[in-house]
Write a protein that holds these residues in place. Structure first.
Motif, PDB file in Angstrom:
ATOM      1  N   LYS A  74       6.655  -8.188  -3.378  1.00  0.00           N
ATOM      2  CA  LYS A  74       6.541  -9.419  -2.594  1.00  0.00           C
ATOM      3  C   LYS A  74       7.234  -9.313  -1.235  1.00  0.00           C
ATOM      4  O   LYS A  74       6.839  -9.985  -0.283  1.00  0.00           O
ATOM      5  CB  LYS A  74       7.091 -10.611  -3.381  1.00  0.00           C
ATOM      6  N   VAL A  75       8.297  -8.480  -1.130  1.00  0.00           N
ATOM      7  CA  VAL A  75       9.007  -8.354   0.149  1.00  0.00           C
ATOM      8  C   VAL A  75       8.995  -6.917   0.657  1.00  0.00           C
ATOM      9  O   VAL A  75       9.736  -6.584   1.577  1.00  0.00           O
ATOM     10  CB  VAL A  75      10.473  -8.831   0.022  1.00  0.00           C
ATOM     11  N   ARG A  76       8.141  -6.069   0.089  1.00  0.00           N
ATOM     12  CA  ARG A  76       8.186  -4.645   0.454  1.00  0.00           C
ATOM     13  C   ARG A  76       7.925  -4.439   1.938  1.00  0.00           C
ATOM     14  O   ARG A  76       8.640  -3.672   2.600  1.00  0.00           O
ATOM     15  CB  ARG A  76       7.174  -3.861  -0.387  1.00  0.00           C
ATOM     16  N   ALA A  77       6.918  -5.092   2.485  1.00  0.00           N
ATOM     17  CA  ALA A  77       6.610  -4.904   3.903  1.00  0.00           C
ATOM     18  C   ALA A  77       7.761  -5.394   4.775  1.00  0.00           C
ATOM     19  O   ALA A  77       8.144  -4.736   5.753  1.00  0.00           O
ATOM     20  CB  ALA A  77       5.313  -5.634   4.261  1.00  0.00           C
ATOM     21  N   LYS A  78       8.327  -6.550   4.448  1.00  0.00           N
ATOM     22  CA  LYS A  78       9.415  -7.104   5.265  1.00  0.00           C
ATOM     23  C   LYS A  78      10.663  -6.226   5.191  1.00  0.00           C
ATOM     24  O   LYS A  78      11.301  -5.948   6.216  1.00  0.00           O
ATOM     25  CB  LYS A  78       9.742  -8.531   4.807  1.00  0.00           C
ATOM     26  N   SER A  79      11.019  -5.786   3.993  1.00  0.00           N
ATOM     27  CA  SER A  79      12.215  -4.965   3.841  1.00  0.00           C
ATOM     28  C   SER A  79      12.047  -3.607   4.509  1.00  0.00           C
ATOM     29  O   SER A  79      12.959  -3.106   5.173  1.00  0.00           O
ATOM     30  CB  SER A  79      12.536  -4.780   2.354  1.00  0.00           C
ATOM     31  N   MET A  80      10.876  -3.005   4.353  1.00  0.00           N
ATOM     32  CA  MET A  80      10.633  -1.733   5.030  1.00  0.00           C
ATOM     33  C   MET A  80      10.633  -1.899   6.534  1.00  0.00           C
ATOM     34  O   MET A  80      11.087  -1.025   7.275  1.00  0.00           O
ATOM     35  CB  MET A  80       9.303  -1.134   4.564  1.00  0.00           C
TER      36      MET A  80
END
Length: 519
Positions: free
Chosen positions: A363-369
């Motif tokens: 759910k937050v992979r793109a934001k965290s990366m």
């Protein structure tokens, strides 16, 4: 390049009277690409979540191409800087979305190796650039620098054409609620029929994991710091890993290798840089082969130890010999820089990207990366901008003139990196992206993560109704049934049902015999 300095010089003269470029202008030209990449990395998350990983990559390549055209056409520094900044925006977006795409579409048994191939491709590009520069730097016209700049368009076209025939990642499609498209995408990526039990099992696990994640809270930027399980720790791990990758000093060699070797008294810096790029590319292969068997933690620690020893030896010998530029001093410099490049390329070069592409939930992979990669490029910008002032030997205003002693700085950060990996980096090899959430929930300390064994799946959580905390009920309350991936049928004697009774799914699987469910 002499032709470059003649074209872009604004009045600075080298010690021999030839046109040159002020250190402040060198810093600006080099570093503005990194400044653009910070912006691109931060844009990658909202763009990648809205338009998908694949379409966003194609758009980023388009921005990069516009920047390259500006660079090729530039006749003064401002236009060149604009081109490098635009190209940087494209590169920054790509640097987030490519490892993200790779990790989301790869089966777990090859995920680490595949993301390592991202770094391998970077080293191949660096080697290709060094070879092109060897052939063009003696040209007495603007072609000397316009040819290398223009060739960047070739690889941008290759990336775009490849993306046109690749599917969107199944995990992104599940995130958008498009299960049918996700099944088709996974079928293409695994080369399995859409009804194959292994594919059905993997898709169900991805979907169940996403449903579980959404019960823990929204997918906002606030959630990457305060979400569960331990998203703040995971985001911090990714950001500091990316920063330490830059603080090992690798881009000091990649950006300013020829300038540094010239200042150290080496007669053929272009040839030495080419040798370093060959070592950089070749040394990535050992990392590809051992990233799964050794694991992420061991490879990072061994690499940091090797780099710190090389760098501290270089700096110590440079300090002892002073500014004499003895032949033996240059030989030691070249040898230990080469060994340092070997350790970096086999460990911190690829493995940092592997870890940061794995440790975040869907759910937050793109934001965290996006945030972690932006921290990489931010340090990249700082090092690119500050290096001319740190090692400049021309006595310019504001220069520290460390020369080879700058390796004391990089060596110290490598020692910091050893301690950080030991205390903060969890071992993520040999488990699925979905099982990494369970590991962060159950394992309190990073050094215990190597012994982690998944005990349940998100399918079981969804079907059996586990609590939102993600902790399974005690065995006395509920004994989990073995997954279909390990057993074709389960005993139901407690319920009075015959042990030979199986579900329809189990009957199908048992008729298949041995099937590899390692996806």
């Amino acid at each position: 390049m002499e032709s470059f300095k003649q074209q872009f010089s604004t009045g600075f003269k080298e010690s021999d009277g030839r046109p040159g470029i002020y250190p402040s202008e060198v810093a600006l030209i080099v570093a503005m690409l990194s400044a653009g990449t910070v912006v691109g990395a931060l844009l990658a998350a909202p763009v990648g979540d809205r338009w998908g990983r694949r379409l966003s990559l194609i758009g980023a390549v388009g921005v990069f191409c516009i920047g390259v055209i500006f660079q090729v056409c530039a006749t003064d520094i401002p236009v060149l800087v604009v081109g490098r900044t635009l190209a940087g925006v494209g590169v920054g977006t790509v640097s987030v979305l490519v490892p993200l795409y790779q990790s989301e579409m790869a089966p777990k048994w090859i995920r680490g190796t595949l993301v390592c191939a991202y770094q391998l491709s970077i080293t191949i590009g660096l080697l290709a650039a060094a070879i092109v520069n060897i052939f063009t730097y003696t040209i007495n016209s603007s072609a000397a620098y316009r040819i290398p700049m223009g060739l960047q368009l070739t690889w941008a076209c290759v990336l775009s054409l490849g993306l046109l025939i690749l599917p969107e990642t199944p995990r992104y499609l599940i995130k958008r609620g498009n299960k049918e498209a996700a099944a088709l995408s996974l079928s293409r990526l695994r080369r399995l029929d859409i009804t194959h039990p292994a594919l059905v099992e993997e898709l169900a696990e991805i979907e169940a994991n996403h449903q579980y994640e959404m019960t823990l809270g929204p997918d906002s930027y606030k959630d990457i710091l305060f979400g569960q399980p331990h998203l703040g720790r995971r985001t911090l791990t990714g950001c500091i890993l990316q920063m330490l990758q830059q603080l090992t000093g690798v881009n000091f060699i990649m950006y300013y290798g020829t300038t540094f070797f010239t200042g150290a008294g080496i007669n053929d810096p272009f040839k030495i840089s080419l040798i370093m790029q060959v070592i950089n590319m070749a040394s990535t292969f050992p990392g590809l082969f051992v990233v799964e068997s050794w694991g992420r933690r061991k490879l990072l620690i061994v690499g940091a130890v090797g780099m710190s020893i090389c760098q501290l030896l270089i700096a110590s010998f440079a300090t002892a010999s002073g500014d004499q530029n003895l032949p033996i001093q240059n030989q030691i410099l070249i040898i230990f820089v080469a060994i340092y490049i070997f350790f970096f390329a086999a460990s911190w070069g690829p493995v940092v990207w592997v870890v940061t592409s794995e440790i975040y939930p869907l759910k937050v992979r793109a934001k965290s990366m996006s945030v972690s990669t932006a921290s990489n490029w931010l340090l990249n910008f700082g090092i690119a901008y500050g290096t001319p002032y740190m090692v400049d030997t021309k006595g310019s205003v504001g220069s520290v003139d460390l020369g080879s002693r700058v390796f004391f700085v990089w060596g110290a950060f490598c020692i910091v990196a050893i301690a950080f990996v030991w205390g903060m980096v969890y071992e993520t090899s040999k488990i699925s992206l979905e099982q990494i959430d369970e590991m962060y929930e159950r394992v309190g300390y990073a050094w215990n993560s190597k012994n982690f064994e998944p005990s349940w799946s998100f399918q079981q959580m969804r079907d059996l109704g586990f609590s939102d905390s993600g902790i399974p009920p005690a065995e006395s309350q509920l004994e989990l049934q073995p997954s279909r991936t390990s057993s074709a049928s389960t005993s139901q004697s407690d319920t009075g049902v015959s042990a030979t009774s199986t579900s329809q799914d189990d009957k199908v699987i048992s008729s298949l015999g041995h099937v590899d469910f390692s996806y």
